[in-house]
Design a protein around this motif. Structure first.
Motif, PDB file in Angstrom:
ATOM      1  N   GLU A 573      41.691  53.143  30.337  1.00  0.00           N
ATOM      2  CA  GLU A 573      41.603  51.882  31.073  1.00  0.00           C
ATOM      3  C   GLU A 573      42.889  51.585  31.830  1.00  0.00           C
ATOM      4  O   GLU A 573      42.874  51.025  32.940  1.00  0.00           O
ATOM      5  N   LYS A 574      44.012  51.952  31.236  1.00  0.00           N
ATOM      6  CA  LYS A 574      45.308  51.696  31.880  1.00  0.00           C
ATOM      7  C   LYS A 574      45.519  52.612  33.090  1.00  0.00           C
ATOM      8  O   LYS A 574      45.944  52.159  34.161  1.00  0.00           O
ATOM      9  N   LEU A 575      45.162  53.888  32.932  1.00  0.00           N
ATOM     10  CA  LEU A 575      45.465  54.871  33.971  1.00  0.00           C
ATOM     11  C   LEU A 575      44.565  54.741  35.198  1.00  0.00           C
ATOM     12  O   LEU A 575      44.987  55.069  36.312  1.00  0.00           O
ATOM     13  N   ILE A 576      43.326  54.262  35.002  1.00  0.00           N
ATOM     14  CA  ILE A 576      42.459  54.137  36.179  1.00  0.00           C
ATOM     15  C   ILE A 576      42.861  52.946  37.053  1.00  0.00           C
ATOM     16  O   ILE A 576      42.357  52.777  38.176  1.00  0.00           O
ATOM     17  N   ARG A 577      43.782  52.122  36.535  1.00  0.00           N
ATOM     18  CA  ARG A 577      44.291  50.999  37.336  1.00  0.00           C
ATOM     19  C   ARG A 577      45.622  51.352  38.015  1.00  0.00           C
ATOM     20  O   ARG A 577      46.141  50.559  38.802  1.00  0.00           O
ATOM     21  N   GLN A 578      46.168  52.522  37.656  1.00  0.00           N
ATOM     22  CA  GLN A 578      47.435  52.949  38.253  1.00  0.00           C
ATOM     23  C   GLN A 578      47.180  53.953  39.369  1.00  0.00           C
ATOM     24  O   GLN A 578      46.265  54.767  39.293  1.00  0.00           O
ATOM     25  N   ARG A 579      48.020  53.907  40.371  1.00  0.00           N
ATOM     26  CA  ARG A 579      47.946  54.931  41.409  1.00  0.00           C
ATOM     27  C   ARG A 579      48.535  56.217  40.844  1.00  0.00           C
ATOM     28  O   ARG A 579      49.581  56.223  40.224  1.00  0.00           O
ATOM     29  N   GLY A 580      47.826  57.300  41.080  1.00  0.00           N
ATOM     30  CA  GLY A 580      48.336  58.569  40.567  1.00  0.00           C
ATOM     31  C   GLY A 580      47.237  59.610  40.456  1.00  0.00           C
ATOM     32  O   GLY A 580      46.087  59.400  40.875  1.00  0.00           O
ATOM     33  N   LEU A 581      47.582  60.742  39.890  1.00  0.00           N
ATOM     34  CA  LEU A 581      46.661  61.881  39.786  1.00  0.00           C
ATOM     35  C   LEU A 581      45.429  61.534  38.973  1.00  0.00           C
ATOM     36  O   LEU A 581      44.301  61.892  39.349  1.00  0.00           O
ATOM     37  N   TYR A 582      45.623  60.845  37.844  1.00  0.00           N
ATOM     38  CA  TYR A 582      44.488  60.550  36.965  1.00  0.00           C
ATOM     39  C   TYR A 582      43.437  59.720  37.703  1.00  0.00           C
ATOM     40  O   TYR A 582      42.236  60.029  37.636  1.00  0.00           O
ATOM     41  N   LYS A 583      43.875  58.681  38.407  1.00  0.00           N
ATOM     42  CA  LYS A 583      42.923  57.822  39.122  1.00  0.00           C
ATOM     43  C   LYS A 583      42.207  58.594  40.224  1.00  0.00           C
ATOM     44  O   LYS A 583      41.003  58.391  40.444  1.00  0.00           O
ATOM     45  N   ARG A 584      42.935  59.483  40.928  1.00  0.00           N
ATOM     46  CA  ARG A 584      42.303  60.258  42.006  1.00  0.00           C
ATOM     47  C   ARG A 584      41.201  61.161  41.444  1.00  0.00           C
ATOM     48  O   ARG A 584      40.105  61.234  42.005  1.00  0.00           O
ATOM     49  N   ILE A 585      41.490  61.849  40.340  1.00  0.00           N
ATOM     50  CA  ILE A 585      40.486  62.737  39.750  1.00  0.00           C
ATOM     51  C   ILE A 585      39.315  61.926  39.210  1.00  0.00           C
ATOM     52  O   ILE A 585      38.154  62.309  39.375  1.00  0.00           O
ATOM     53  N   TRP A 586      39.621  60.786  38.578  1.00  0.00           N
ATOM     54  CA  TRP A 586      38.545  59.918  38.053  1.00  0.00           C
ATOM     55  C   TRP A 586      37.644  59.442  39.182  1.00  0.00           C
ATOM     56  O   TRP A 586      36.417  59.453  39.059  1.00  0.00           O
TER      57      TRP A 586
END
Length: 615
Positions: A573-586
């Protein structure tokens, strides 16, 4: 060279008495063969002829006791019986030589193979990553056989050559100095020629043996990856590659054969010329009455006995050169330091609390794979790791299991520095399923039960159920007794991964590592396995490497690695709100799933519409 000889002698321990017995036996066999021409000489010169007998006093006394020269002249069969008896004795001694040398050499080869295999088991992971498997197989089989063959045949023949020269020369010098000198003219030449030949053949054999190792590596690699070769229709390329190395090996072998042909041809010519010279000179001296007929016969016999063992030195030195090259290649393995399994003496209980503090790691090329990695995990938590290829994901978990040693920083397990933990003890508490699972050419049951001694069948079935492979195995004709083939070739990629997972689950490890273990299974099976794992191993600290967000999303901590650096960490939940690799792949995977779901809904709607129209 001295180190190689020491290595050879160390492996001969335990069989030195048999080698000594074999050398003594060959010496006695040589002595038996030398006595036969002496008996014939005495019969010709002293029994049939008029020359006085020249032999030890106790033998003369015995002959005088039984009737002297006249008795022997009337019973020439006694000489024949003596020759037959000596021939039988020679055969017995040769049999003992062959038996003892064979037992000793086979024991030597077994001991060397076992120690090689044992040494290879404890070499560091990094060594096996770099070395060619086919070349190792070559060293552990063909090179060991080369040494065994030398010890079984040529090593003992050295004793025969020394016995022959040491016994023949004194007898020949006593009988006639001139004939002895003529008989010995080519011996130094042949011996020197054998030394030169040895030096040439040694270097030639080394190159040939290394090429054969490359050939074995290509063959092993091709057979292991035959499905990939067929899938990409690369048979012609692989055949050309094999033919190229095979041609090199043939040319190098031809060179060895040419060297052998030159040696045997020239040495045969020299020996035959020497024998011819002795016969011509002996004929002349005997016709002039300078030597007896029996002495001429004895020299004609002894010159052959003397020259052929000296000539055989070429073969002995050839095989010695091959054996020394093989020993050198084997010594290279023994020179590799084994992994220190007891870097630390700590063998306390391992629960699974893990902390990385500024950990950095680089392979031999010096390029850092991990850079200042820091995070902490509590017992029972699940850690998911995401990152592009080459970001250091696998290297991180390899450090945790002690397959590699970190260069900087600290890794603590339950407050104890990882380096202070007994490495064998550590690996008994870290269960890992590697990115490329390896299955042995055994049954499914044997592959799953491999990780635990005296494993029960119920445990195998339970582990297979958790890995979602039990129902699949039951569909096989032989069930759990189904052979999986070499490297598991009879199973699909997903089936191999699940069998490897079941093998790890046989034991209850406090730390579990899944290195992209479920990449070849569908998302539904992936979810079922993770659910069963969480239920079964809720107290185990779990590391999961994957590129699927659905696999990672339930983790307590998600680590994102990029270029060896930890760029993000937190929950899903935290990472999908941050800009970065994890959100892009998600975002990409979510969009793809929605597109697929939309296509499926469209197909269902179209199907219902067509059904209504038909109705």
């Amino acid at each position: 060279m001295l180190k190689r000889v020491k290595l050879l002698l160390s492996f001969m321990k335990g069989n030195r008495a048999q080698y000594g017995g074999a050398i003594i036996a060959v010496g006695l066999a040589t002595l038996s063969s030398l006595l036969i021409p002496l008996i014939i000489r005495i019969v010709i010169d002293s029994v049939i002829g008029d020359t006085s007998m020249q032999m030890p006093g106790w033998i003369l006394s015995f002959f005088q006791y039984i009737g002297g020269k006249s008795f022997l002249a009337k019973n020439l069969w006694i000489g024949g019986i003596a020759i037959v008896a000596l021939t039988i004795l020679r055969g017995m001694f040769l049999f003992l030589k062959g038996k003892w040398s064979a037992i000793a050499s086979e024991s030597f080869a077994r001991r060397m193979r076992e120690q090689l295999f044992d040494h290879l088991q404890y070499l560091p992971h990094d060594y096996h990553v770099k070395v060619q498997t086919g070349d190792l197989i070559q060293r552990c089989t063909s090179d060991v056989e080369t040494i065994r063959r030398f010890l079984a045949i040529q090593f003992i023949e050295v004793g025969r050559a020394f016995f022959m020269v040491g016994a023949v020369l004194p007898i020949m010098f006593v009988l006639d100095v001139r004939m002895t000198i003529v008989s010995m003219i080519v011996v130094p030449l042949i011996f020197g020629f054998a030394i030169v030949f040895f030096l040439k053949v040694k270097s030639a054999f080394k190159v040939s043996d290394e090429t054969e190792g490359k050939l074995s590596s290509i063959l092993q690699e091709n057979l292991s990856g035959v499905r990939v070769v067929r899938a990409f229709a690369r048979q012609a390329y692989e055949i050309d590659k094999f033919d190229h190395i095979n041609g090199q090996f043939r040319d190098l072998t031809y060179r060895l054969i040419r060297l052998l042909a030159w040696y045997w041809g020239i040495s045969d010519f020299m020996c035959l010329m020497q024998i011819g010279t002795v016969i011509l000179l002996g004929t002349y001296l005997a016709s002039q009455g300078m030597i007896s007929l029996g002495t001429f016969f004895l020299f004609s016999s002894y010159v052959g006995m003397l020259l052929w063992p000296v000539r055989q030195m070429g073969r002995i030195l050839t095989d010695l050169g091959k054996a020394l090259v093989a020993l050198g290649r084997i010594q290279e393995i023994f020179n590799e330091p084994v992994e220190d399994m007891k870097i630390g003496a700590h063998r306390g209980s391992i629960k699974g609390n893990i902390e990385f503090k500024n950990v950095s790691f680089a392979y031999d090329d010096g390029k850092k794979i991990l850079k200042n990695i820091s995070f902490s995990v509590q017992q029972g938590q699940t850690v998911a790791i995401l990152g592009p290829t080459g970001s250091g994901k696998s290297s991180l978990v390899y450090l945790l299991s002690g397959l590699y040693d970190y260069d900087e920083g600290s890794i603590e397990i339950d407050g104890v520095e990882l380096r202070d933990i007994d490495r064998k003890w550590l690996r008994e508490h870290v269960g890992i399923v590697l990115q490329e699972p390896f299955l042995f050419s055994r049954t499914v049951k044997e592959n799953i039960g491999l990780a635990k001694k005296d494993v029960r069948e119920t445990e195998i079935v339970e582990a297979a159920r958790i890995a979602a492979i039990h129902d699949v195995v039951l569909e096989f004709d032989k069930g759990y007794e189904t052979p999986v083939g070499e490297r598991g070739v009879t199973l699909s990629g997903g089936q191999k991964q699940r069998v490897a997972l079941a093998r790890m689950l046989i034991k209850h490890y406090p730390i579990l590592v899944f290195d992209d273990t479920l990449s070849a299974v569908d998302t539904e099976t992936d979810a079922a396995i993770r659910k069963a794992l969480k239920k079964r191993s809720n107290k185990a600290t779990t590391f999961i490497i994957s590129h699927r967000i659905t696999t990672l999303s339930d983790a307590d901590i998600i680590l994102v690695l990029e270029n060896g650096k930890l760029t993000q960490s937190g929950t899903h939940e935290k990472l999908i709100r941050q800009r970065g690799l994890y959100k892009r792949i998600w975002s990409l995977q979510s969009a793809l799933e929605e597109e697929l779901d939309g296509d499926g809904e469209h197909e269902r709607t179209s199907g219902e519409f067509i059904t209504k129209r038909k109705g």
